[in-house]
Design an enzyme around this catalytic site. Structure first.
Site, PDB file in Angstrom:
ATOM      1  N   HIS A  75       1.067  -1.406  -0.262  1.00 45.24           N
ATOM      2  CA  HIS A  75       0.246   0.363   0.033  1.00 45.24           C
ATOM      3  C   HIS A  75       1.012   1.382  -0.294  1.00 45.24           C
ATOM      4  O   HIS A  75       1.051   1.963  -1.165  1.00 45.24           O
ATOM      5  CB  HIS A  75      -1.135  -0.147   1.267  1.00 45.24           C
ATOM      6  CG  HIS A  75      -1.345   1.282   1.742  1.00 45.24           C
ATOM      7  ND1 HIS A  75      -2.419   2.497   0.565  1.00 45.24           N
ATOM      8  CD2 HIS A  75      -1.386   2.017   2.398  1.00 45.24           C
ATOM      9  CE1 HIS A  75      -2.546   3.336   1.305  1.00 45.24           C
ATOM     10  NE2 HIS A  75      -2.477   3.343   2.259  1.00 45.24           N
ATOM     11  N   ASP A 104       7.061  20.852 -26.418  1.00 46.11           N
ATOM     12  CA  ASP A 104       6.929  19.397 -26.383  1.00 46.11           C
ATOM     13  C   ASP A 104       7.980  19.407 -25.164  1.00 46.11           C
ATOM     14  O   ASP A 104       9.035  20.614 -24.731  1.00 46.11           O
ATOM     15  CB  ASP A 104       7.316  18.646 -27.133  1.00 46.11           C
ATOM     16  CG  ASP A 104       6.263  17.097 -26.650  1.00 46.11           C
ATOM     17  OD1 ASP A 104       6.647  16.604 -26.129  1.00 46.11           O
ATOM     18  OD2 ASP A 104       5.557  16.419 -27.782  1.00 46.11           O
ATOM     19  N   TRP A 140       7.344  -0.005   3.817  1.00 48.56           N
ATOM     20  CA  TRP A 140       7.659   0.864   2.927  1.00 48.56           C
ATOM     21  C   TRP A 140       9.164   1.466   2.882  1.00 48.56           C
ATOM     22  O   TRP A 140      10.792   1.752   1.604  1.00 48.56           O
ATOM     23  CB  TRP A 140       6.557   1.766   2.220  1.00 48.56           C
ATOM     24  CG  TRP A 140       7.097   3.291   2.680  1.00 48.56           C
ATOM     25  CD1 TRP A 140       6.748   2.965   4.483  1.00 48.56           C
ATOM     26  CD2 TRP A 140       7.645   4.347   2.272  1.00 48.56           C
ATOM     27  NE1 TRP A 140       6.896   4.945   4.493  1.00 48.56           N
ATOM     28  CE2 TRP A 140       7.827   4.883   3.805  1.00 48.56           C
ATOM     29  CE3 TRP A 140       7.928   5.000   1.329  1.00 48.56           C
ATOM     30  CZ2 TRP A 140       8.091   6.897   3.602  1.00 48.56           C
ATOM     31  CZ3 TRP A 140       8.860   5.911   0.909  1.00 48.56           C
ATOM     32  CH2 TRP A 140       8.238   7.552   1.725  1.00 48.56           C
ATOM     33  N   SER A 167      12.696   6.019 -13.337  1.00 46.85           N
ATOM     34  CA  SER A 167      11.710   6.363 -15.113  1.00 46.85           C
ATOM     35  C   SER A 167      12.617   8.123 -14.027  1.00 46.85           C
ATOM     36  O   SER A 167      12.412   8.435 -14.771  1.00 46.85           O
ATOM     37  CB  SER A 167      10.672   5.592 -14.185  1.00 46.85           C
ATOM     38  OG  SER A 167       9.772   6.624 -14.764  1.00 46.85           O
ATOM     39  N   SER A 168      11.953   8.310 -12.524  1.00 44.88           N
ATOM     40  CA  SER A 168      12.320   9.078 -11.871  1.00 44.88           C
ATOM     41  C   SER A 168      13.240   9.823 -12.752  1.00 44.88           C
ATOM     42  O   SER A 168      13.371  10.964 -12.179  1.00 44.88           O
ATOM     43  CB  SER A 168      12.116   9.194 -10.387  1.00 44.88           C
ATOM     44  OG  SER A 168      10.828   8.353  -9.853  1.00 44.88           O
ATOM     45  N   HIS A 251      13.141  11.908   2.943  1.00 42.31           N
ATOM     46  CA  HIS A 251      12.655  13.056   4.242  1.00 42.31           C
ATOM     47  C   HIS A 251      12.643  14.116   2.315  1.00 42.31           C
ATOM     48  O   HIS A 251      11.166  14.438   2.764  1.00 42.31           O
ATOM     49  CB  HIS A 251      13.048  13.329   5.347  1.00 42.31           C
ATOM     50  CG  HIS A 251      12.553  14.993   5.491  1.00 42.31           C
ATOM     51  ND1 HIS A 251      10.858  14.562   6.301  1.00 42.31           N
ATOM     52  CD2 HIS A 251      12.594  16.090   5.663  1.00 42.31           C
ATOM     53  CE1 HIS A 251      10.427  15.971   6.689  1.00 42.31           C
ATOM     54  NE2 HIS A 251      11.381  16.718   5.897  1.00 42.31           N
ATOM     55  N   GLU A 253      11.931  12.867  -0.499  1.00 45.84           N
ATOM     56  CA  GLU A 253      10.339  12.202  -1.012  1.00 45.84           C
ATOM     57  C   GLU A 253       9.058  12.619  -0.867  1.00 45.84           C
ATOM     58  O   GLU A 253       8.246  12.682  -1.529  1.00 45.84           O
ATOM     59  CB  GLU A 253      11.147  10.854  -0.622  1.00 45.84           C
ATOM     60  CG  GLU A 253       9.670  10.396  -1.198  1.00 45.84           C
ATOM     61  CD  GLU A 253       9.177  10.058  -2.769  1.00 45.84           C
ATOM     62  OE1 GLU A 253      10.225  10.038  -3.178  1.00 45.84           O
ATOM     63  OE2 GLU A 253       8.090   9.840  -3.507  1.00 45.84           O
ATOM     64  N   TYR A 255       8.936  15.843   0.376  1.00 47.24           N
ATOM     65  CA  TYR A 255       8.847  17.068  -0.387  1.00 47.24           C
ATOM     66  C   TYR A 255       8.384  17.028  -1.555  1.00 47.24           C
ATOM     67  O   TYR A 255       7.825  18.232  -2.525  1.00 47.24           O
ATOM     68  CB  TYR A 255       9.644  17.775   0.227  1.00 47.24           C
ATOM     69  CG  TYR A 255       9.775  18.262   1.437  1.00 47.24           C
ATOM     70  CD1 TYR A 255       8.579  19.687   1.890  1.00 47.24           C
ATOM     71  CD2 TYR A 255      10.572  17.780   2.763  1.00 47.24           C
ATOM     72  CE1 TYR A 255       8.621  19.702   3.481  1.00 47.24           C
ATOM     73  CE2 TYR A 255      10.083  18.115   3.838  1.00 47.24           C
ATOM     74  CZ  TYR A 255       8.943  18.870   3.990  1.00 47.24           C
ATOM     75  OH  TYR A 255       8.799  19.845   5.973  1.00 47.24           O
ATOM     76  N   SER A 266      -1.136  26.376  -5.398  1.00 46.13           N
ATOM     77  CA  SER A 266      -0.932  27.999  -5.967  1.00 46.13           C
ATOM     78  C   SER A 266      -1.012  28.378  -7.479  1.00 46.13           C
ATOM     79  O   SER A 266      -0.989  29.562  -7.880  1.00 46.13           O
ATOM     80  CB  SER A 266       1.183  28.307  -6.411  1.00 46.13           C
ATOM     81  OG  SER A 266       1.201  27.456  -5.782  1.00 46.13           O
ATOM     82  N   HIS A 300      15.103  13.277  11.966  1.00 48.47           N
ATOM     83  CA  HIS A 300      14.125  13.992  12.580  1.00 48.47           C
ATOM     84  C   HIS A 300      12.899  11.674  12.313  1.00 48.47           C
ATOM     85  O   HIS A 300      11.790  11.784  13.645  1.00 48.47           O
ATOM     86  CB  HIS A 300      13.479  14.894  12.886  1.00 48.47           C
ATOM     87  CG  HIS A 300      12.882  14.787  11.250  1.00 48.47           C
ATOM     88  ND1 HIS A 300      12.378  16.042  10.409  1.00 48.47           N
ATOM     89  CD2 HIS A 300      11.831  13.751   9.803  1.00 48.47           C
ATOM     90  CE1 HIS A 300      11.722  16.104   9.286  1.00 48.47           C
ATOM     91  NE2 HIS A 300      11.291  14.463   9.274  1.00 48.47           N
ATOM     92  N   HIS A 301      13.111  11.450  11.862  1.00 45.15           N
ATOM     93  CA  HIS A 301      12.852  10.296  11.597  1.00 45.15           C
ATOM     94  C   HIS A 301      13.118   8.914  12.768  1.00 45.15           C
ATOM     95  O   HIS A 301      12.479   8.066  12.474  1.00 45.15           O
ATOM     96  CB  HIS A 301      12.510   9.581  10.449  1.00 45.15           C
ATOM     97  CG  HIS A 301      11.585  10.149   9.513  1.00 45.15           C
ATOM     98  ND1 HIS A 301      10.249  10.456   8.995  1.00 45.15           N
ATOM     99  CD2 HIS A 301      12.375  11.482   8.464  1.00 45.15           C
ATOM    100  CE1 HIS A 301       9.628  11.543   8.203  1.00 45.15           C
ATOM    101  NE2 HIS A 301      11.127  12.222   8.023  1.00 45.15           N
ATOM    102  N   THR A 326       7.289  26.985   5.673  1.00 45.34           N
ATOM    103  CA  THR A 326       5.964  26.863   5.058  1.00 45.34           C
ATOM    104  C   THR A 326       4.983  27.405   5.182  1.00 45.34           C
ATOM    105  O   THR A 326       3.787  27.738   4.179  1.00 45.34           O
ATOM    106  CB  THR A 326       5.373  25.328   5.046  1.00 45.34           C
ATOM    107  OG1 THR A 326       6.639  24.419   5.611  1.00 45.34           O
ATOM    108  CG2 THR A 326       4.306  24.511   5.137  1.00 45.34           C
ATOM    109  N   LYS A 329       4.477  29.986   2.788  1.00 44.47           N
ATOM    110  CA  LYS A 329       3.275  29.256   1.719  1.00 44.47           C
ATOM    111  C   LYS A 329       1.796  29.606   2.174  1.00 44.47           C
ATOM    112  O   LYS A 329       0.960  30.701   1.660  1.00 44.47           O
ATOM    113  CB  LYS A 329       3.585  28.682   1.289  1.00 44.47           C
ATOM    114  CG  LYS A 329       5.169  28.175   1.242  1.00 44.47           C
ATOM    115  CD  LYS A 329       5.520  26.982  -0.158  1.00 44.47           C
ATOM    116  CE  LYS A 329       5.165  26.538  -1.031  1.00 44.47           C
ATOM    117  NZ  LYS A 329       5.632  27.265  -2.400  1.00 44.47           N
ATOM    118  N   ARG A 448       1.589   1.048  15.273  1.00 43.01           N
ATOM    119  CA  ARG A 448       1.246   1.120  13.412  1.00 43.01           C
ATOM    120  C   ARG A 448       1.404   0.117  13.412  1.00 43.01           C
ATOM    121  O   ARG A 448       2.157  -0.923  13.798  1.00 43.01           O
ATOM    122  CB  ARG A 448       1.999   2.672  12.827  1.00 43.01           C
ATOM    123  CG  ARG A 448       3.385   1.937  12.600  1.00 43.01           C
ATOM    124  CD  ARG A 448       4.229   3.968  11.865  1.00 43.01           C
ATOM    125  NE  ARG A 448       3.749   3.793  10.814  1.00 43.01           N
ATOM    126  CZ  ARG A 448       4.746   4.288   9.735  1.00 43.01           C
ATOM    127  NH1 ARG A 448       5.696   4.884  10.113  1.00 43.01           N
ATOM    128  NH2 ARG A 448       4.594   3.768   8.667  1.00 43.01           N
TER     129      ARG A 448
END
Lengths: 524, 155
Positions: A75, A104, A140, A167-168, A251, A253, A255, A266, A300-301, A326, A329, A448
């Site tokens: 998931h 293009d 994950w 791909s990315s 991390h 990722e 963002y 925006s 921080h994770h 943040t 924004k 979790r």
């Protein structure tokens, strides 16, 4: 060959299945990304519903614990890499060339390859459920040394991650090159629509972060099969090193997913406020600041791995610092609406939903940045609630806003506004029913990634599961709205949104022609 | 892509160039900083023992370099068509390779390939030789150029 005469052949393009296989057109590829993303969203969503069905009440009713872990893993991976990221790449493909006045993407064939790498990767991920031992049940985050103990499904997962990463990277290099080199005359960097800016910054993040992930999963592979001990403590390796490597990617990722969402919002908020975006330059700098800071806060994770208190303090303060750009924004979006001539069509509703709920997700992130608090809440449902507010209410709602906003430009037909509003209200209500209560579960200590739990958590889990099924069913309404719009939607006016002022709205007809801006417009 | 017409020294000249919005310096800065950052990160992890990050960073730098190199090579691409006395001269620069074709003005024919489902292509044909031109232009501009050229050739 014929003599010279004039016809408009701008709509000539190949048809049939091979059009989609061989296409190098940015609009076709954008469409494929978006449908692929929706298909993966459905697959990942069904997996989420299996989890919530099991968690409806304590005890084991629906699936075995091993399968529960596999569903948790798939998931997460499918939603992050298969649904949300491709959705925003789809937006990038459709919108960036049209927004900067380019015909293009810079490398159209590379663009085709970037997309066609995704289906095999997704197939590997899904097929891993059917190999001996089933899919990987490691989450994950793929933490070592659990990854060493998995079956063949883990290898398929590693290959899938490699392909997705490739791909990315190819897609990102394409996007950077397009934005840098193919802007129309007069389209200076500080005149680019914010969506384009956010994608430029996102592409930077992807290019910088992806090799780290590729290295991490490769070390996992060699630990599993080639006798290395990078992460295996029994062989002298360091499992915490994996966490450092993973989160150095992981991390940013977050963002990579959130920043294009900021870009969509925006564009939508100014259009429905009929005002220019407030503080454009500060938005650009805030986005860049968030991107830079995202590389400085990964640990921080990992507060609970036993890091020195000085490191904890650094990561805590650095993480709190992200709230500043943040906040810039969020306040700019609010200031854009201030005294605007607001209307609340579906795209604006989803943008506002994003604004409220992403802010809640940001606040709970701030709570989790506090080391002493995080030590208590680490690996509880509070974290699950936090990141779903960021990922679902943040990224997904923004993607919905973007689809409703640009759909008339893409297909030349309007969606059903009433059904769109139903989709929004059902989504926002069921989303909160699902995830708001998970804050309470986390604060009460529910861990979790478990299929069973203590009786005291029953009520909130029941509420959460009911919400999840409601949320899932609401997305079928979204599919219906899309199909209805494509098949029998009313013809869209040339400019359905009065306040939209980017090039695709001001310089192109609706729907956008198959080939657009072959001669670049001049931007004043 | 842009086209420019002038008549200095020759009877007729049209030059078309790619639309490049970045400078060479800007490109170097962007691609160089990205590659450098990637390599620094990978070196940091290699020092911590996670050296397999390095080859992936290296491969990515190669990809970045190829993109940069492609941009550099095609930066100065152009195509010019001029009528000089009895000759029609088509000069193209594609990725650093310059080609010059001279055809007799009085025998040259302008032909347009309009195969359905494909982009239009325009050619100059004379004495069994065929030279494509207008590759940097969109379909409509190709036809426009072909018409102008035809008028000039018959004039």
């Amino acid at each position: 060959m014929e003599a010279v005469h004039e016809h408009d052949h701008s709509h000539d393009h190949p048809s049939g299945i091979m059009r989609w296989v061989k296409t190098t057109n940015h609009k076709d590829i954008g469409t494929m990304y978006l449908w692929f993303s929706f298909a993966m969203f459905m697959v990942g969503g069904v997996m989420a519903l299996i989890l919530r069905a099991e968690l409806f009440q304590p005890g084991l009713q629906v699936v075995e614990p091993e399968f529960f872990n596999q569903m948790t893993t798939l998931h997460g991976l499918i939603m992050v890499f298969g649904a949300i990221m491709p959705a925003f790449v789809g937006f990038a493909n459709w919108q960036i060339p049209m927004m900067i006045g380019a015909p293009d993407m810079a490398f159209p064939r590379l663009n085709n390859w970037s997309f066609w790498l995704l289906p095999p990767a997704a197939t590997l991920l899904v097929l891993s459920m059917f190999v001996p031992g089933g899919a990987a049940g490691v989450g994950w985050t793929m933490y070592a040394p659990l990854t060493v103990q998995q079956g063949m499904g883990m290898d398929l997962l590693i290959f899938a991650v490699h392909i997705l990463g490739m791909s990315s990277i190819l897609g990102s290099i394409n996007i950077i090159t397009t934005i840098l080199n193919m802007r129309a005359p007069g389209m200076t960097m500080m005149k680019m629509p914010l969506f384009v800016w956010t994608w430029l910054i996102t592409a930077y993040l992807l290019v910088a972060a992806m090799p780290v992930l590729a290295g991490a999963v490769t070390m996992t592979l060699t630990d599993r099969h080639f006798g290395t001990n990078f992460f295996n403590a029994a062989g002298g390796g360091d499992p915490v090193l994996f966490q450092h490597i993973f989160w150095f990617f992981g991390h940013p990722e977050v963002y990579i997913i959130a920043i294009p969402a900021f870009g969509v919002v925006s564009q939508v908020i100014p259009a429905f406020s009929r005002k220019p975006l407030f503080g454009y330059a500060s938005m650009v700098y805030a986005t860049a600041s968030i991107a830079i800071l995202s590389f400085l806060v990964w640990a921080h994770h990992m507060y609970t791995v036993g890091m020195p208190v000085e490191a904890q303090l650094y990561y805590m303060f650095a993480t709190m610092l992200i709230a500043v750009p943040t906040g810039v924004k969020v306040f700019n979006w609010v200031a854009t609406m201030w005294r605007g001539s607001l209307t609340f069509e579906t795209p604006m509703l989803f943008a506002l939903g994003f604004l409220f709920l992403f802010t809640i997700g940001g606040f709970t992130g701030l709570v989790l940045s506090l080391t002493p608090v995080d030590v208590q809440l680490h690996d509880t449902y509070y974290v699950v609630a936090h990141f779903h507010y960021v990922m679902v209410a943040g990224a997904l709602f923004s993607a919905f806003a973007g689809v409703y906003f640009w759909l008339p430009k893409w297909i030349g037909k309007m969606y059903d506004e009433t059904l769109g509003k139903w989709h929004f209200w059902l989504s926002i209500i069921f989303f909160n029913v699902t995830f708001f209560v998970q804050h309470f579960l986390g604060l009460a200590g529910m861990p979790r990634r478990i299929p069973d739990y203590s009786l005291q958590f029953t009520d909130f889990n029941m509420i959460s599961s009911i919400g999840a099924f409601g949320f899932g069913l609401s997305q079928l309404l979204f599919l219906y709205i899309l199909i209805k719009a494509i098949r029998s939607g009313e013809k869209a006016p040339e400019k359905p949104w009065e306040g939209a002022d980017t090039l695709e709205w001001t310089h192109l007809p609706t729907p956008a022609p198959y080939h657009s801006f072959e001669t670049p417009p001049t931007v004043k | 892509m842009s086209s420019v017409a002038s008549g200095k020294g020759v009877q007729f000249t049209i030059v078309s160039r790619r639309n490049n919005s970045s400078s060479q310096h800007g490109r170097l800065l962007v691609f160089g900083s990205l590659g450098l950052f990637t390599l620094l990160v990978a070196a940091g992890f290699a020092l911590a023992g996670a050296w397999p990050v390095l080859p992936f960073a290296g491969m990515e730098c190669v990809a970045l370099y190829l993109a940069y190199r492609w941009l550099q090579r095609h930066d100065g691409d152009y195509e010019s068509i001029s009528i000089e006395g009895d000759c029609v001269v088509v000069e193209t620069r594609d990725g650093g390779k310059v080609q010059r074709h001279e055809l007799s003005r009085y025998w040259a024919q302008v032909v347009v390939d309009e195969s359905v489902g494909r982009r239009r292509r325009v050619f100059l044909r004379a004495h069994g030789r065929e030279v494509e031109f207008g590759r940097l232009l969109c379909d409509d501009a190709k036809v426009g150029l072909a018409k102008r050229l035809r008028a000039r050739l018959s004039g």
